[in-house]
Design an enzyme around this catalytic site. Sequence first.
Site, PDB file in Angstrom:
ATOM      1  N   ASP A  53     -50.689 -27.248  43.528  1.00  0.00           N
ATOM      2  CA  ASP A  53     -51.511 -26.751  42.413  1.00  0.00           C
ATOM      3  C   ASP A  53     -52.989 -26.648  42.774  1.00  0.00           C
ATOM      4  O   ASP A  53     -53.571 -27.562  43.343  1.00  0.00           O
ATOM      5  CB  ASP A  53     -51.377 -27.659  41.195  1.00  0.00           C
ATOM      6  CG  ASP A  53     -52.157 -27.110  40.013  1.00  0.00           C
ATOM      7  OD1 ASP A  53     -51.853 -25.980  39.599  1.00  0.00           O
ATOM      8  OD2 ASP A  53     -53.075 -27.787  39.528  1.00  0.00           O
TER       9      ASP A  53
ATOM     10  N   HIS B 108     -54.695 -33.801  36.084  1.00  0.00           N
ATOM     11  CA  HIS B 108     -55.377 -34.186  37.328  1.00  0.00           C
ATOM     12  C   HIS B 108     -56.065 -35.518  37.051  1.00  0.00           C
ATOM     13  O   HIS B 108     -56.939 -35.585  36.191  1.00  0.00           O
ATOM     14  CB  HIS B 108     -56.398 -33.123  37.735  1.00  0.00           C
ATOM     15  CG  HIS B 108     -55.776 -31.790  38.026  1.00  0.00           C
ATOM     16  ND1 HIS B 108     -55.332 -31.434  39.279  1.00  0.00           N
ATOM     17  CD2 HIS B 108     -55.494 -30.736  37.224  1.00  0.00           C
ATOM     18  CE1 HIS B 108     -54.824 -30.199  39.243  1.00  0.00           C
ATOM     19  NE2 HIS B 108     -54.908 -29.758  37.991  1.00  0.00           N
ATOM     20  N   LEU B 109     -55.644 -36.559  37.754  1.00  0.00           N
ATOM     21  CA  LEU B 109     -56.214 -37.890  37.501  1.00  0.00           C
ATOM     22  C   LEU B 109     -57.361 -38.234  38.452  1.00  0.00           C
ATOM     23  O   LEU B 109     -58.069 -39.208  38.234  1.00  0.00           O
ATOM     24  CB  LEU B 109     -55.116 -38.958  37.559  1.00  0.00           C
ATOM     25  CG  LEU B 109     -54.090 -38.891  36.427  1.00  0.00           C
ATOM     26  CD1 LEU B 109     -53.065 -40.003  36.558  1.00  0.00           C
ATOM     27  CD2 LEU B 109     -54.754 -38.962  35.056  1.00  0.00           C
TER      28      LEU B 109
ATOM     29  N   ASN C 193     -53.639 -32.732  44.109  1.00  0.00           N
ATOM     30  CA  ASN C 193     -54.904 -32.377  44.786  1.00  0.00           C
ATOM     31  C   ASN C 193     -55.991 -33.444  44.654  1.00  0.00           C
ATOM     32  O   ASN C 193     -57.092 -33.188  44.204  1.00  0.00           O
ATOM     33  CB  ASN C 193     -55.416 -31.021  44.300  1.00  0.00           C
ATOM     34  CG  ASN C 193     -55.721 -30.990  42.826  1.00  0.00           C
ATOM     35  OD1 ASN C 193     -55.241 -31.836  42.070  1.00  0.00           O
ATOM     36  ND2 ASN C 193     -56.521 -30.036  42.396  1.00  0.00           N
TER      37      ASN C 193
ATOM     38  N   HIS D 237     -48.854 -31.505  33.464  1.00  0.00           N
ATOM     39  CA  HIS D 237     -49.941 -30.978  34.308  1.00  0.00           C
ATOM     40  C   HIS D 237     -51.268 -31.678  34.034  1.00  0.00           C
ATOM     41  O   HIS D 237     -52.049 -31.256  33.192  1.00  0.00           O
ATOM     42  CB  HIS D 237     -50.085 -29.474  34.047  1.00  0.00           C
ATOM     43  CG  HIS D 237     -50.791 -28.755  35.144  1.00  0.00           C
ATOM     44  ND1 HIS D 237     -50.384 -27.522  35.612  1.00  0.00           N
ATOM     45  CD2 HIS D 237     -51.871 -29.069  35.877  1.00  0.00           C
ATOM     46  CE1 HIS D 237     -51.188 -27.131  36.583  1.00  0.00           C
ATOM     47  NE2 HIS D 237     -52.112 -28.053  36.753  1.00  0.00           N
TER      48      HIS D 237
ATOM     49  N   ASN E 153     -59.351 -22.193  35.910  1.00  0.00           N
ATOM     50  CA  ASN E 153     -58.497 -21.328  36.709  1.00  0.00           C
ATOM     51  C   ASN E 153     -57.038 -21.581  36.337  1.00  0.00           C
ATOM     52  O   ASN E 153     -56.580 -22.701  36.500  1.00  0.00           O
ATOM     53  CB  ASN E 153     -58.721 -21.633  38.198  1.00  0.00           C
ATOM     54  CG  ASN E 153     -58.034 -20.627  39.086  1.00  0.00           C
ATOM     55  OD1 ASN E 153     -57.656 -19.556  38.628  1.00  0.00           O
ATOM     56  ND2 ASN E 153     -57.857 -20.980  40.346  1.00  0.00           N
TER      57      ASN E 153
ATOM     58  N   HIS F  44     -49.445 -23.041  34.008  1.00  0.00           N
ATOM     59  CA  HIS F  44     -50.517 -22.377  33.229  1.00  0.00           C
ATOM     60  C   HIS F  44     -50.492 -20.843  33.229  1.00  0.00           C
ATOM     61  O   HIS F  44     -51.408 -20.209  33.741  1.00  0.00           O
ATOM     62  CB  HIS F  44     -51.881 -22.884  33.671  1.00  0.00           C
ATOM     63  CG  HIS F  44     -52.099 -22.988  35.173  1.00  0.00           C
ATOM     64  ND1 HIS F  44     -51.875 -21.964  36.047  1.00  0.00           N
ATOM     65  CD2 HIS F  44     -52.525 -24.024  35.938  1.00  0.00           C
ATOM     66  CE1 HIS F  44     -52.165 -22.340  37.276  1.00  0.00           C
ATOM     67  NE2 HIS F  44     -52.541 -23.600  37.239  1.00  0.00           N
TER      68      HIS F  44
ATOM     69  N   ASP G 281     -53.239 -29.099  31.751  1.00  0.00           N
ATOM     70  CA  ASP G 281     -54.067 -28.843  32.942  1.00  0.00           C
ATOM     71  C   ASP G 281     -55.394 -29.613  32.834  1.00  0.00           C
ATOM     72  O   ASP G 281     -56.461 -29.099  33.176  1.00  0.00           O
ATOM     73  CB  ASP G 281     -54.320 -27.348  33.168  1.00  0.00           C
ATOM     74  CG  ASP G 281     -54.826 -27.049  34.583  1.00  0.00           C
ATOM     75  OD1 ASP G 281     -54.955 -27.992  35.396  1.00  0.00           O
ATOM     76  OD2 ASP G 281     -55.099 -25.870  34.878  1.00  0.00           O
TER      77      ASP G 281
END
Lengths: 309, 428
Positions: free
Chosen positions: B157, B67-68, B99, B65, B282, B237, B309
């Site tokens: 996500d 986010h790049l 996302n 998990h 979140n 998560h 995350d």
Amino acid sequence: MRLKRKDILTIEELERDELEMIFSSAASFKEVSERDIKKVPTLRGRTIINLFYEPSTRTRTAFEIAGKRMSADVINISASASSVKKGETLMDTAKNLEAMKPDCIVIRHSSAGASHILAGLLSCSVINAGDGAHEHPTQALLDIFTIKERFGRVEGLKVLIVGDILHSRVARSNIWGLKKLGAEVTVCGPPTMIPPHIERLGCSVTYNIDHAIEDADVIIMLRIQLERQRATLFPSLREYARCWGLSAERLKRAKKDVLIMHPGPVNRGVELSPEVIDGPWSVILEQVTNGVAVRMALFYLLLGGVKED
Amino acid sequence: MERVVLRGGRIIDPSQDMEGLYDIFIMGGRVASIKPAEEGSPVGEGWLEYDCKGLVVAPGFVDLHTHLREPGEEYKETIKTGTLAAAAGGFTTILCMANTTPPNDSEAVTRFIKKRAEEEGTVKVHPVGAITKGLEGKELTEMAELKEAGCVAVSDDGRPLMNTSLMRRALEYAGGLGLTVISHCEDIYLKEDGVMNEGFEATRLGLKGIPAQVESIMIARDIELCELTGSRLHIAHVSTRRGVELIRDAKRRGVNVTAEATPHHLLLTDRMVGYDTDFKMNPPLRTEEDVEALREALKDGTIDCVATDHAPHSSIEKDVEFDMAKDGVVGLETAFGVLMRLVHEGVLTLKELVRLLSTEPAKLMGLQAGSLSVGSPADVVVIDTEREWTVEPETFRSLSRNTPFKGWTLKGRVVRTFVDGRVVYEEE
């Protein structure tokens, strides 16, 4: 005499002796407003900025008058007429204002914690004039000052706070302050407007106003913030007024000398019926008068005299 | 063919239940052999030798998990900086969420991410495709094509799928393709515009609360749908005690569900929030009771793995009023050090921690990772369990600094990371 702190952000962080100091100072400043020439030179050469991101009549005016009666230069900024509209962040606005060397910034903002951001960022004093649903310390100070004036004490009094506790910064500040000074506090309103675990602030909770008013010495009625009721927290204003509004009829159950307070602005016929607003129990306008005195006291205690380093 | 040997380290490899002093021989990027450590014995010509005495050698970590932010928000993170951060944290394989801007809902975006990762990335990147087009919760993406392009799972996500019927179809369709659905469990109607855990702290701070049921209601729904469809479901998560209980119960009944928890939900509570936006994420930080339940769930296997995350944001999103700040914290570079607290506190053994960070997540997604068995890709992390260090965000490889662990002193640090036998991170 000076408070040993740079900012007034919450009642939660104030000690009992600081509250007492503010009240005794407010009592002496109240006299200034009774004079023919309503001005003292105490804060001559000091600059105060009122930075208001939310509409306000009473609070902003009281801060302005308080500063002016002490000879400070007071500047008012409202979000709608400033660079906020152009997309400037709170931090940038604050830093730019500080660059003009004010001694104090009074901030009202719809976000809880906004005054904390400013206080951490700026070296001048910051006074919280209401941050979201968090605290409104000067309102609580003027409320408690008014109670103290009437009863000569706060200790042991039974204070009932009625209305939208969930969204109320006034309720939070008053609970902290009243508890520190030994009052018994009960909050009352529809279950949807009582925030979770509020009793951990030391107050009790009831949904039934008729029982709650019976032994109250003071009733603080909160404004139903029509502009904030996005969710349906109660079915209608009619039902709200019926269940939690204060009418002369309902007041028959209360003590004869009960004090009715409201931070304003009042929704006539919702929280309070007209005869209660204008009746003998009401000290709503005294609250407003005291609002000036309390803010003069705060300015004095934060900015007055020679700065100690 | 490049020959590398890691000598004398304490190997911890839960995938083969191995713990002891071994030399690892790597040829052509793969583990060639593992032999009991023999001090001083010559290894022969042409071997690049790394002395790992006193250090722990483990399979590289796998993060399900991250986010790049590339494409679209390259000022927060790029595939290059995100994978550098991963390498510094001991992660050799990461899954990146869909996302981005545009979202990864098409073959073109998936191929872009894969290509970028090959050109500029330092660790292995597996994209997660969107469940619905534009993450809008309306129409399913072309999942077969996404899979073909390289997506290993699907997830919206950050945007829960509120349409229950669509979620059912997503599970059915993805399941047929052998893709796991990763669910971000959140009932947005119950959440409204909440910004932190609902409870005394939110009441005290005057911030709008997010009740635990925002999560547990959706976990319950998705478990029911998982049972209905028989497809593979992975819950992202998990943050609440009730969520844990629902998953535990489902697993007992044999439901095909797995789950992850983040380092921050295992270490922090809502009492630490104040108005610090680096503590806003979140799901939000919950209570001590929830933290205890999550730790218990890690031990009994209810929670299968840890995932970061990792959610980079710049000061533009974070240096603002609390209720206006974006959700998310970075985690790749602090995860291991932070989780070592659980080892020092006796909650987990180091071997269990390695399993939760590498073997298990790799297994859940069917990845060739998380093992040092002979023939495996030589993705390796070398750890100094005794090293004390302080979290200094300004030293991060990540472009973003939004960590709630700023200033924490941690014991245990990644000192070297290998991907396919090549060093991708070395402590300075």
